[in-house]
Write a protein that holds these residues in place. Structure first.
Motif, PDB file in Angstrom:
ATOM      1  N   ASN A   1     -35.867 -44.726  36.685  1.00  0.00           N
ATOM      2  CA  ASN A   1     -36.186 -44.158  37.734  1.00  0.00           C
ATOM      3  C   ASN A   1     -36.973 -42.850  38.051  1.00  0.00           C
ATOM      4  N   ILE A   2     -37.606 -41.950  36.614  1.00  0.00           N
ATOM      5  CA  ILE A   2     -38.268 -41.291  36.523  1.00  0.00           C
ATOM      6  C   ILE A   2     -39.548 -41.741  35.634  1.00  0.00           C
ATOM      7  N   ILE A   3     -40.769 -41.311  36.367  1.00  0.00           N
ATOM      8  CA  ILE A   3     -42.204 -42.340  35.300  1.00  0.00           C
ATOM      9  C   ILE A   3     -43.046 -40.627  35.340  1.00  0.00           C
ATOM     10  N   MET A   4     -42.804 -40.650  33.411  1.00  0.00           N
ATOM     11  CA  MET A   4     -43.762 -39.905  33.099  1.00  0.00           C
ATOM     12  C   MET A   4     -45.366 -40.048  32.735  1.00  0.00           C
ATOM     13  N   PRO A   5     -45.803 -38.863  33.079  1.00  0.00           N
ATOM     14  CA  PRO A   5     -47.100 -38.896  32.747  1.00  0.00           C
ATOM     15  C   PRO A   5     -47.446 -39.556  31.941  1.00  0.00           C
ATOM     16  N   GLY A   6     -46.987 -39.738  30.385  1.00  0.00           N
ATOM     17  CA  GLY A   6     -48.029 -40.404  29.068  1.00  0.00           C
ATOM     18  C   GLY A   6     -46.706 -41.845  29.370  1.00  0.00           C
ATOM     19  N   GLU A   7     -46.516 -42.577  29.833  1.00  0.00           N
ATOM     20  CA  GLU A   7     -46.159 -43.934  29.601  1.00  0.00           C
ATOM     21  C   GLU A   7     -46.900 -44.838  29.904  1.00  0.00           C
ATOM     22  N   MET A   8     -46.964 -45.597  28.594  1.00  0.00           N
ATOM     23  CA  MET A   8     -47.956 -46.866  28.759  1.00  0.00           C
ATOM     24  C   MET A   8     -47.234 -47.679  29.107  1.00  0.00           C
TER      25      MET A   8
ATOM     26  N   VAL B   1     -49.410 -42.587  42.046  1.00  0.00           N
ATOM     27  CA  VAL B   1     -49.846 -42.112  40.527  1.00  0.00           C
ATOM     28  C   VAL B   1     -50.157 -42.471  39.556  1.00  0.00           C
ATOM     29  N   LYS B   2     -50.696 -43.705  39.130  1.00  0.00           N
ATOM     30  CA  LYS B   2     -50.635 -44.587  38.107  1.00  0.00           C
ATOM     31  C   LYS B   2     -52.155 -44.626  37.880  1.00  0.00           C
ATOM     32  N   PHE B   3     -53.337 -44.140  39.186  1.00  0.00           N
ATOM     33  CA  PHE B   3     -54.206 -44.120  38.943  1.00  0.00           C
ATOM     34  C   PHE B   3     -54.342 -42.439  39.973  1.00  0.00           C
ATOM     35  N   LEU B   4     -53.626 -41.191  39.286  1.00  0.00           N
ATOM     36  CA  LEU B   4     -53.880 -40.511  39.919  1.00  0.00           C
ATOM     37  C   LEU B   4     -55.064 -40.268  39.538  1.00  0.00           C
ATOM     38  N   GLN B   5     -55.348 -39.674  39.070  1.00  0.00           N
ATOM     39  CA  GLN B   5     -57.139 -38.915  39.030  1.00  0.00           C
ATOM     40  C   GLN B   5     -57.880 -39.649  39.095  1.00  0.00           C
TER      41      GLN B   5
ATOM     42  N   VAL C   1     -52.632 -34.579  51.157  1.00  0.00           N
ATOM     43  CA  VAL C   1     -51.420 -34.204  51.780  1.00  0.00           C
ATOM     44  C   VAL C   1     -51.023 -34.855  50.830  1.00  0.00           C
ATOM     45  N   HIS C   2     -50.733 -36.324  51.652  1.00  0.00           N
ATOM     46  CA  HIS C   2     -50.140 -37.131  51.672  1.00  0.00           C
ATOM     47  C   HIS C   2     -50.057 -37.256  49.733  1.00  0.00           C
ATOM     48  N   ILE C   3     -50.381 -37.339  49.196  1.00  0.00           N
ATOM     49  CA  ILE C   3     -50.909 -37.495  47.880  1.00  0.00           C
ATOM     50  C   ILE C   3     -49.556 -35.766  47.203  1.00  0.00           C
ATOM     51  N   ILE C   4     -50.309 -34.603  47.343  1.00  0.00           N
ATOM     52  CA  ILE C   4     -49.177 -34.421  47.098  1.00  0.00           C
ATOM     53  C   ILE C   4     -47.919 -33.912  47.233  1.00  0.00           C
ATOM     54  N   ASN C   5     -47.719 -34.145  48.202  1.00  0.00           N
ATOM     55  CA  ASN C   5     -46.128 -34.412  49.189  1.00  0.00           C
ATOM     56  C   ASN C   5     -45.091 -35.425  48.428  1.00  0.00           C
ATOM     57  N   LEU C   6     -46.529 -36.952  47.969  1.00  0.00           N
ATOM     58  CA  LEU C   6     -45.872 -38.168  47.300  1.00  0.00           C
ATOM     59  C   LEU C   6     -45.204 -36.811  46.320  1.00  0.00           C
ATOM     60  N   LEU C   7     -45.767 -36.605  45.315  1.00  0.00           N
ATOM     61  CA  LEU C   7     -44.954 -35.702  43.940  1.00  0.00           C
ATOM     62  C   LEU C   7     -44.173 -34.434  44.134  1.00  0.00           C
ATOM     63  N   GLN C   8     -43.541 -34.851  45.374  1.00  0.00           N
ATOM     64  CA  GLN C   8     -42.537 -34.009  45.329  1.00  0.00           C
ATOM     65  C   GLN C   8     -41.284 -34.663  45.437  1.00  0.00           C
TER      66      GLN C   8
ATOM     67  N   PHE D   1     -41.499 -38.749  41.041  1.00  0.00           N
ATOM     68  CA  PHE D   1     -43.293 -38.896  40.920  1.00  0.00           C
ATOM     69  C   PHE D   1     -43.079 -37.137  40.501  1.00  0.00           C
ATOM     70  N   HIS D   2     -41.931 -36.667  40.436  1.00  0.00           N
ATOM     71  CA  HIS D   2     -41.793 -35.464  40.073  1.00  0.00           C
ATOM     72  C   HIS D   2     -42.852 -35.008  38.675  1.00  0.00           C
ATOM     73  N   HIS D   3     -42.860 -35.670  37.803  1.00  0.00           N
ATOM     74  CA  HIS D   3     -42.898 -35.227  36.308  1.00  0.00           C
ATOM     75  C   HIS D   3     -44.684 -35.536  36.774  1.00  0.00           C
ATOM     76  N   PHE D   4     -44.903 -35.249  37.377  1.00  0.00           N
ATOM     77  CA  PHE D   4     -46.561 -35.993  38.256  1.00  0.00           C
ATOM     78  C   PHE D   4     -47.538 -34.968  38.420  1.00  0.00           C
ATOM     79  N   LYS D   5     -46.762 -33.781  38.325  1.00  0.00           N
ATOM     80  CA  LYS D   5     -46.961 -32.101  39.142  1.00  0.00           C
ATOM     81  C   LYS D   5     -47.550 -31.837  37.987  1.00  0.00           C
ATOM     82  N   PRO D   6     -47.616 -32.119  36.466  1.00  0.00           N
ATOM     83  CA  PRO D   6     -48.536 -31.408  35.701  1.00  0.00           C
ATOM     84  C   PRO D   6     -49.789 -32.103  35.306  1.00  0.00           C
TER      85      PRO D   6
END
Length: 1965
Positions: free
Chosen positions: A393-400, A613-617, A643-650, A654-659
């Motif tokens: 349910n929650i995708i962590m940024p470092g998950e490979m 979010v997979k290719f956020l950077q 704006v779309h990407i920023i709100n996607l992180l809300q 994908f909340h954990h992708f804010k960091p």
């Protein structure tokens, strides 16, 4: 020389020191000591557990510890510098140690053992902390464990909740109260509401497959299946079993244990199933021969299913046995689990082998790290992890991850030229671009290592097989490009060779040419045919071929349309590196297609969030790259995409992708010029807000402003770094303009549409996040001013839009929580805006929860004792703005009804608590200056008055127990400290403004009321605390009760004449304060009562009001457990000292004495009530208090209350008679009137008549239950009179029936006669109401003296039983001990009328013997003068003590105090007369009982006759003759002439009775006892000769003997008739238990001290009867308190007596019979057959020869006397008529003597009985003895109440009966006869009055009627019969003579003294 210590201040004792040296201090191991001085190896100091005792101890016994010292000097305080957790642990364990032992004492074993384990754990953890070798993380972990255990223990033991911050205890003085409240609440919530785990995991362990015929290896595949969506939701757990059904690798747990991880709460539902598929590996057919085929195939075996909901009920670890099913047709194997779930029974059945799968399943809750910690053993042994399908349910940024899931779905194949369908097996390989097969990348499931190839299972003869097997291919990213999957299809032959022939293949590439991977979904692959030996290793040969039919259709390739065979697979990619989205790839490769940029930016919003979010950077780099490329053209598009990407992180997913984005901005973002475009576009949007119709997009922009500002700020910083800070002013202007646009749009009010307000709300909710970004570029003050301006621009109208107002408040809240507000400079700028909004909302009482949170945060930043100028100014602002509204808010909230629902109630409590914490914080911060300013700010006194009333009311609310949870003592103490400080400030304002002419009662009353409830708080009662807790409180706050008490006293003294306003209102509250056991407080407050008395005396000349109020309140307060003996003494001494010089001293002393006496009684009452069960002490104490209220205080209401308390006690103890008498006290206070009565106790509002009626009925019911029916009858009559006067005939009828039923019960039911005991309570240790007093107590049923004595000793366990009956001396009275003196006494009925009346049944008499008794008697024999050894009777005197009670028994208590005692002495002669009278009476009774067949056997009469005759023969009566008939005695005692004559008469009477007794005895004596009878007859003639009686018959003829139980009569109300030997009517017989005994307190009482002669005369008769008597009543002696039987009792009895049945046998026999049903019971006199009264007759005839024939003194002529009626007859001589009327009256007790002239035949014929069949009582069944302990139903019970008598103690129903000298009535011969039975409804005298003529018959020899042949013989005085002309008066109605006793509460009507009774004979008592 003793030197004060500098550093050695604190230590722990390491060895116990006894302190035997001078000034030594005794210490134990573990004590902590504070050291004051040192000298030569010695320390001087004290133990912290007892700081008052100081002493010296060796320094070597103490281990020193570091500590810091506060307040150096005399009152220095030492605080150890060790870790606070260690300090807390030490003190807590000490407290627990004491309580732990108490748990053992209280038998709370479970908690005792659990606490012991926890204490050991804490000690172990403490050692680890003390060693200090732990890492920082480990230390934190250990402290967490310690605090968790400490909290658990405190909670279990009911100790206080400890506020902690980072595991350390918090000092409330060091933090603000709001922060303290939050800490407490956090810990409280943590304790009360455990957090629900959001993550769950399923642990699976495979045990075995139980099957009867396995023999093949198996594969078991577990997975989770969602039946709602019809799809698997987890990967598979795969394991292999051996041929025995056990795991193949038991040594590797990870191969047979798995953890299904990351199940959400939504997945714990009943439609999620655990599915288990089992595949066997072996032959094609399960039943084939072993040699048929050597090739192994994977074949379906069975399936099992279990709902996960079955595991939710409990976390059981027990093995589950799952049933294994098989589908009926193999083609449905792919959906067998669905069929089982849907219960489609037709499609599956149990496997042939009836297999069962043993598995262990357990649900674990919490995140995976927590599970690893808690179940470390599971992970250390090894367990495989089974994931959910796809991303969690929650995708962590470092998950490979890079997993491709392939499901082999189905195939369609041709027969291939065969007659039957194929057996198809699919083999799968992964082939990389080079053509090599990839090794170990095919995973069957989590329990099995990956393989290089996969073989599907085989379905027998199926060209359309369906497999649905899921595989995971974890292929590395670098291998993906160019790789493909190849599927080979083979036909498996079932022939002996078992070949697998290749007939086709399919393939599918993993990645397309444009870089996209194989799209998710189902793919239909082309099956390419090939030869059996085709080599597929060369991939180039087939890769150019089409692989999918979807592509074929697209290319419309006609060449391949002939292919009919297809193969379906489903693919699903779960990758963080690869994408299947072409638009995403186009955007990332924007430079290759610049023309597609606009389209790509537009399509970005349609791309799935997980792809972005997979290719956020990369995506962000792309966007800012495009912006740099052409900001003019793409600026707006890039902004929208951003704006779309920023709100996607809300999104929570994908909340954990804010960091990740934060890291990107800090480290990777390089757009130094981007800020200009971002500000520009943002401002453009803000400016358009007010005009735009659709606001959705603008709101999206505003929502993203936090990150937009982050990009702006970072871009500006990059630009500044690059250019050296150029264009700074320009940038500031841009920001200012932007915020001006914002302020403008915020200030707009929404008109009509809510779109604008929604946009404002969106902006406000995200605006506070911008502050921290602005602070990076601007000064704090600048930012604060910008924010203030922005927030200040909000419209102030509250009622416009509630939603917007809530958001405004949230914005304010976030502002207060922001970094900006923590700075004092910016805080001072922002505070007015914050307060303004808070004030606005609080005024409207809206959003209170949010307001409370904001206020808490405001105060959290203001620490205590912060004297900085800025803080003081802030407090000024807050006080001015919020204090008043805060008070009003608290009042408003607490006055509302609490909402229902637990969550709502929690919120309600939270908001109240937070506001209270805020108020306390504010008040604590206020200084003198603030208070002065506050008080000066009120313009008028009215305003000040309202404020003071308001704050006093709020303080009263804060003091309520329910304000905080009960274990929040820390919070309560802080609150009380603040309250008392504030009250001390405000009391000055009260004195200055509201005294003298400005006096205001309401405000002063509010003040006093607050002060009183403050002092009475439970949390301030230090006496209830443990010593350590008490010490801490006193050190920190002192005793706040004393401080407040002094303030009350001071304020009271200021009142002057206004004190009168508070008298008597404040007496109760002040009394409650003085009852608190605090000496200083009592000394301060008690003098106020003197002041009140003084002022009341001045006003009204007395202090009745003070007295009344004191008495009323004392009762209620002391019953609550307040007050003690010390208080009583202090109250007495202080007030007596105060009033010494007053003019009203006498009345004051009287009042104080009254109140003190009341306190004594109340304290006694309270102490008694603490006992568990109801006992005499409780009842006696209540009676004492009740009488005190009535007689001394005249408090009717309290009197009535205690009446009902006493009533309840009696009911509880089942003292129903006493309960009725008690309720009668209240009944007597009421009249039969219609006066309305208020609701009182349990009574409703009703009229006085109704209440009195209710009471009457209740009293009657209790009299009925107590078997006191006579009293109930009186009340029935009274209430019946009332019903009759109101013509209420319905109730009148019921009452008459009730009265009749009571009469029936008197006659039909048995009643036990109680014993009475005199009890003396001596010594000062007894309660006041018992001390040095004597009482008479009514014993319980069957209670003997020994049992009573034991009961009293149990009630008074410290008492000593006195072993003599003498009056104690003064030393006993004054002893500091408890002495009990107990002995039995005899009741002396006051009215003898009923008892002396003959013919009254014993059932009735028994009531009068033991009810309404004022007087009791106790006899003590002694010798006066010289004791004659030859004849003791000469000097044997009796001391007779008479006790008179204050109230008659029974009454409102089972015991009453002795009011008066009289002692008289009986001479030996009087004693002898009484002994003979009693013995004669006993003989008469037994003879009568024997005659009327009331005895079961004749043994009692035999024993009694034997006892008397034997004693007389051996010198018993002759001793009397020797003593009193000798010349010397007659000459020396001339006054005793009449008594000597009386004694002579009694001796003659006894001889007469004995002769007749022997005659009766001869008739009934059994054959085996004839020798004894003959012996008795012989001995009898010896007696006659000794008495000088030669010719006895003539004397006997005229000597009637009257029996005390009354003769049976034909008619109840007719005059008693004589009992004829020819016939008699027998009334229901008395019980055979009712053998009367002599009066037990005569000189013949059984006693070891009595002489042998006494025993010989009377003791034998008692003992002989006692053998047969079945009464369990005590055998009590009048000589001593230890009642022992005479040693002669048994030995002197004849052998027949000693051989009688044992007591227990008789009891057993009676119990057996009494248990029979009415039909089974034998008909007897005890259980008469319920027939007509006229049939209740006993038909019997006594034969000839009843009298002894061996009498030598009877001459022949005397034996031929003419027949005359017998002197024993109770009829008047109508024998002939009665016999003529059917022979109804027969059974003569004494037969006529045979004469020479009358033949026996003739005599027999004249009295012939009726036929046997007519007699209901005649038969062979003997009557039996009922057990006295059994309860018998009415109608089947013996009418004799003698069962309740105490035979062995000498108190039987007859032995107590006082027979007068004229003991009976006889009718003359010519008087009217009594009516025959049944002649009237009441058997009245309605019969014929015609005289009856006698037939000429042989008469009996004894008759009282003269005949012509007889001459009159003078009778003894006691036997003479007066001639009466009229029948005697009717017996009185029950209790008619004593009704006054009921009406007057059992008190006597004449208060005058009774005449002192003279020594009287028993017959006169």
């Amino acid at each position: 020389m003793w030197i004060p210590t500098e550093h050695e201040k604190y230590g722990v004792v390491i060895a116990s020191f006894r302190g035997t040296v001078p000034y030594g201090l005794s210490l134990e191991i573990g004590d902590t000591v504070q050291i004051l001085e040192k000298c030569d190896g010695w320390y001087r100091g004290f133990a912290l557990k007892n700081p008052n005792i100081k002493g010296i101890f060796p320094s070597s016994y103490v281990h020193l510890k570091n500590a810091c010292v506060k307040n150096k000097g005399q009152f220095e305080m030492v605080i150890p510098t060790e870790d606070s957790v260690i300090t807390e642990m030490t003190s807590t364990l000490r407290d627990w140690g004491t309580m732990w032992k108490q748990l053992y004492v209280r038998n709370e074993g479970d908690l005792f053992h659990r606490l012991w384990h926890i204490m050991n754990e804490i000690l172990d953890l403490r050692r680890q902390v003390l060693v200090g070798h732990l890492t920082h993380d480990r230390m934190k972990d250990v402290k967490r464990h310690i605090t968790a255990r400490l909290d658990w223990g405190n909670e279990q033991l009911g100790l206080d909740l400890v506020p902690r911050k980072e595991y350390a205890m918090v000092d409330p003085e060091d933090i603000s109260i709001t922060e303290l409240y939050r800490l407490m609440e956090h810990r409280h919530r943590k304790k009360d509401t455990p957090v629900q785990a959001s993550s769950h995991h399923l642990f699976v362990q495979m045990k075995s497959l139980m099957c009867s015929n396995l023999g093949e290896e198996l594969e078991v595949i577990f997975s989770l299946f969602d039946s709602k969506e019809n799809r698997p939701i987890s990967e598979r757990f795969f394991l292999r079993l051996n041929r025995n059904g056990l795991p193949k690798a038991p040594d590797k747990p990870e191969r047979h244990c798995s953890l299904f991880v990351d199940l959400g709460s939504s997945e714990l539902r009943k439609d999620i199933y655990i599915t288990v598929h089992i595949i066997r590996i072996g032959r094609m057919g399960a039943g084939e021969k072993k040699n048929a085929c050597s090739v192994q195939y994977r074949r379906p075996f069975g399936c099992a299913v279990l709902s996960i909901a079955d595991l939710l009920t409990g976390e059981t670890k027990d093995d589950l046995i799952l049933k294994v099913y098989m589908c009926n047709t193999e083609s449905e194997w792919y959906q067998i689990h669905e069929n089982i779930i849907k219960k489609l029974n037709a499609r599956y059945n149990l496997t042939g082998s009836n297999a069962g799968l043993a598995v262990s399943l357990q649900l674990l809750h919490g995140d995976i790290e927590q599970i690893r910690r808690e179940y470390s053993s599971v992970f250390s042994h090894g367990v495989s992890i089974t994931r959910k399908l796809g991303f969690s349910n929650i995708i962590m940024p470092g998950e490979m991850r890079n997993d491709l899931y392939i499901t082999i779905e189905r195939g369609e194949f041709e027969k291939g030229g065969k007659s039957v369908a194929r057996n198809v097996e699919v083999t799968m390989f992964i082939v990389e671009s080079s053509g090599q097969t990839l090794k170990d990348f095919i995973s069957f499931g989590s329990g099995e290592p990956p393989a290089s190839e996969y073989h599907s299972f085989v379905l027998y003869h199926n060209n359309s097989p369906r497999w649905s097997e899921l595989l995971k291919l974890p292929i590395p990213v670098d291998k993906f490009r160019g790789a493909h999957i190849r599927f080979e299809f083979r036909h498996c032959s079932t022939k002996e060779k078992g070949e697998k022939k290749l007939f086709g293949f399919s393939f599918v590439p993993l990645m397309q040419e444009d870089g996209r991977t194989l799209p998710d979904g189902t793919h239909e692959l082309i099956v390419h045919k090939c030869e059996e030996n085709t080599n597929l290793q060369d991939t180039t040969r087939y890769l150019k071929l089409p692989f999918s039919k979807g592509i074929l259709l697209g290319n419309n390739n006609q060449a391949m349309k002939a292919t009919k065979e297809s193969f379906w697979i489903t693919s699903f990619l779960c990758s963080t590196k690869l994408t299947q989205n072409g638009d995403m790839l186009d955007l990332l490769k924007w430079r290759t297609h610049p023309d597609k940029i606009t389209g790509c930016l537009s399509k970005l919003k349609e791309i799935d969030g997980s792809e972005i979010v997979k290719f956020l950077q990369d995506t962000l780099d792309t966007l800012f790259g495009i912006l740099d490329e052409n900001s003019q053209k793409y600026g707006s598009k890039v902004f929208d995409s951003l704006v779309h990407i920023i709100n996607l992180l809300q999104d929570s997913k994908f909340h954990h992708f804010k960091p990740v984005m934060d890291t990107y901005i800090e480290s990777h973002f390089a757009g130094a010029l981007a800020y200009r475009d971002l500000i520009k576009v943002l401002k453009w949007y803000v400016d358009r807000i007010t005009e735009a119709e659709r606001q959705e997009h603008i709101q999206e922009v505003l929502k993203a402003q936090e990150y937009i500002f982050k990009y702006i700020v970072q871009s500006r910083r990059l630009f500044s770094l690059a250019t050296g800070g150029q264009n700074e002013e320009e940038f500031r202007c841009c920001i200012q303009e932007l915020l001006m646009s914002v302020r403008f749009f915020l200030s707009q009010e929404s008109k009509g549409s809510g779109a604008l307000s929604q946009s404002q709300a969106v902006f406000l909710s995200s605006f506070p996040a911008v502050y921290s970004e602005l602070l990076k570029l601007f000064d704090v003050r600048e930012v604060a001013n910008l924010v203030q301006d922005t927030l200040g621009s909000l419209p102030t109208i509250v009622h416009v839009d509630d939603a917007l107002q809530a958001v405004k408040l949230q914005c304010i809240g976030k502002t207060v929580e922001s970094q900006l507000y923590t700075n004092p400079d910016s805080r001072y700028i922002l505070l007015p805006v914050v307060l303004h909004h808070l004030h606005m909302h609080l005024q409207e009482q809206k959003d209170l929860i949010m307001c409370a949170r904001i206020l808490s945060n405001v105060f959290c930043l203001i620490k205590k004792n912060s004297s900085e100028k800025s803080v003081l100014e802030e407090i000024d602002v807050i006080v001015a703005s919020l204090l008043d509204i805060l008070l009003r808010t608290i009042l408003e909230i607490t006055s509302r009804p609490q909402p229902s629902g637990s969550t709502m109630r929690l919120q309600f409590q939270d908001v109240t608590g937070e506001f209270v914490a805020c108020l306390l914080s504010l008040l604590r911060q206020m200084t003198d200056r603030h208070y002065q300013q506050l008080l000066d700010s009120f313009n008028t006194k009215e305003e000040l008055r309202d404020f003071l009333l308001q704050i006093f009311t709020v303080f009263r609310i804060l003091i309520r127990p329910e304000m905080f949870p009960k274990d929040w003592t820390v919070m309560r103490l802080v609150a009380n400290n603040v309250i008392i400080t504030t009250v001390l400030y405000l009391s000055d304002a009260l004195r200055k403004n509201f005294l003298n002419e400005n006096f205001d009662y309401k405000i002063w009353d509010s003040y006093f009321y607050l002060a009183v409830i403050f002092i009475n708080q439970l949390c301030l009662q230090l006496e209830m605390f443990t010593p350590s807790k008490k010490k801490k409180v006193l050190e920190k706050y002192g005793d706040m009760r004393v401080t407040m008490g002094c303030e009350i006293f001071s304020m009271w003294q200021n009142l002057g004449e206004h004190k009168l306003h508070f008298i008597p209102a404040l007496i109760g509250p002040f009394l409650e304060v003085t009852l608190i056991p605090q000496p200083d407080l009592r000394n301060v407050m008690i003098p106020i009562f003197h002041d009140m008395m003084d002022w009341e005396q001045r006003r009204s000349g007395n202090f009745k009001q003070v007295e009344a109020k004191l008495i009323d309140k004392l009762d209620s307060l002391m019953s609550e457990g307040k007050g003690d003996e010390t208080y009583r003494e202090l109250f007495n001494s202080i007030l007596l000292k105060k009033i010494e010089r007053e003019t009203w001293r006498e009345s004051g002393v009287s009042l104080i004495a009254t109140v003190t006496r009341l306190m004594e009684r109340l304290l006694d009452y309270r102490d008694c009530m603490k006992m568990g069960e109801v006992d005499g002490k409780k009842i006696g104490c209540t009676v004492s208090l009740l009488n005190f209220y009535k007689t001394e205080l005249n408090k009717e209401e309290m009197y009535i209350r205690y009446i009902h308390k006493l009533y309840d006690l009696h009911l509880k103890a089942q003292n129903f008679t006493e309960a009725a008498y008690t309720l009668l006290l209240y009944d007597e206070l009421l009249e039969w009137s219609d006066r309305p009565l208020r609701e009182f106790l349990t009574y409703p509002m009703q009229t006085e008549w109704q209440r009195k009626e209710h009471l009457h009925l209740a009293i009657i019911q209790n009299f009925d239950r107590g078997k006191c029916w006579e009293n109930g009858i009186i009340l029935c009559r009274k209430i019946a009179e009332q019903y009759e006067s109101y013509y209420d005939y319905r109730n009148l009828s019921k009452m008459r029936m009730m009265e009749a039923s009571l009469y029936d019960k008197i006659m039909d039911q048995q009643r036990l006669e109680p014993e009475f005991f005199r009890v003396g309570f001596y010594g000062k240790k007894f309660p006041f109401f018992l001390r040095n007093k004597e009482f008479v107590c009514r014993g319980h049923d069957y209670e003997r003296l020994e049992a009573f004595q034991q009961r009293m000793l149990n009630e008074f366990p410290h008492a000593i039983a006195m072993q003599h009956a003498n009056q104690p001396d003064e030393t006993i009275f004054q002893a500091e001990a408890q002495y009990l003196q107990i002995y039995a006494v005899t009741p002396i009925p006051e009215s003898q009328e009923v008892l002396q009346r003959e013919g009254v049944p014993d059932n009735i008499k028994s009531f009068y013997k033991v009810n309404h008794i004022w007087k009791f008697r106790y006899d003590r024999p002694f010798h006066k003068g010289t004791k004659d050894k030859e004849n003791e009777f000469k000097s044997l005197w009796v001391e007779r003590t008479s006790l008179y009670l204050v109230q008659s028994l029974p009454g409102i208590s089972r015991w009453f105090e002795v009011e008066k005692r009289e002692v008289v002495e009986m001479s030996p002669l009087e004693n002898a007369i009484e002994v003979l009278e009693n013995k004669n009476q006993q003989l008469k009774t037994l003879i009568s009982q024997c005659q009327t067949r009331q005895m079961q056997n004749i043994n009692p009469l035999t024993m009694c006759l034997n006892g008397v005759i034997d004693a007389a023969v051996n010198g018993g009566v002759s001793r009397y003759q020797e003593a009193f008939f000798v010349k010397e005695y007659i000459l020396s005692h001339p006054e005793d002439g009449e008594k000597i004559a009386r004694l002579r008469e009694l001796m003659l009477e006894q001889a007469q009775i004995l002769e007749f007794g022997l005659a009766v005895h001869e008739k009934f004596v059994p054959q085996d006892m004839r020798p004894l009878h003959k012996k008795l007859v012989d001995q009898f003639f010896v007696i006659k000769s000794s008495l000088g009686i030669q010719e006895f018959s003539a004397c006997i003829q005229a000597s009637p003997v009257h029996f005390p139980n009354g003769s049976p009569r034909v008619c109840r109300n007719s005059a008693p008739a004589s009992m004829s030997p020819d016939g008699t009517r027998v009334i229901p017989r008395r019980s055979p238990l009712s053998y009367p005994a002599v009066n037990r307190y005569s000189s013949s009482s059984l006693s070891s001290q009595a002489s042998a002669e006494v025993s010989n005369i009377t003791g034998q008769s008692e003992s002989s009867d006692e053998v047969f008597n079945m009464q369990p009543s005590p055998s009590t002696s009048s000589l001593s308190s230890t009642h022992s039987a005479s040693p002669n009792v048994t030995s002197s009895a004849p052998s027949s007596a000693r051989a009688s049945p044992l007591l227990s046998d008789k009891h057993k026999h009676s119990r057996e019979n009494s248990c029979l049903s009415p039909r089974e019971r034998p008909c007897s006199a005890i259980y008469p057959t319920p027939v007509e009264p006229c049939q209740r007759l006993l038909f019997n005839h006594i034969g000839d020869g009843a009298l002894p024939r061996s009498d030598p003194n009877l001459s022949a002529p005397e034996k031929a006397v003419n027949p005359t009626p017998s002197s024993w007859s109770l009829d008047s001589g109508k024998e002939a008529k009665n016999m003529a009327d059917g022979g109804k009256l027969i059974s003569p007790p004494v037969p006529p003597r045979p004469t020479q002239t009358a033949s026996p035949a003739r005599h027999t014929a004249s009295v012939s009985p009726s036929p046997a069949g007519r007699s209901p009582l005649k038969g062979s069944v003997q009557s039996f003895t009922p057990s006295p302990v059994e309860y018998h139903s009415p109608g089947l019970i013996s009418n004799s109440p003698v069962l309740s008598g105490s035979y062995s103690s000498g108190i039987s129903s007859l032995s107590r009966c006082s027979t007068s000298e004229t003991s009976g009535f006889e009718n003359q011969v010519n008087e009217p006869s009594a009516a025959p039975l049944g002649s009237g409804p009441g058997y009245g005298g309605g019969g014929s009055e015609e005289p009856v003529r006698k037939e000429s018959k042989t008469p009996p020899p004894y008759s009282v009627y003269e005949r012509t042949l007889r001459r009159p013989v003078p009778l003894p005085h006691s036997l003479s019969i007066p001639v009466t002309a009229e029948p005697p008066a009717l017996p009185p109605k029950p209790l008619a003579a004593r009704s006054g006793h009921l009406e007057n509460g059992t008190r006597r009507t004449d208060p005058g003294p009774r005449p002192r009774p003279l020594p009287r004979k028993v017959s006169q008592l």
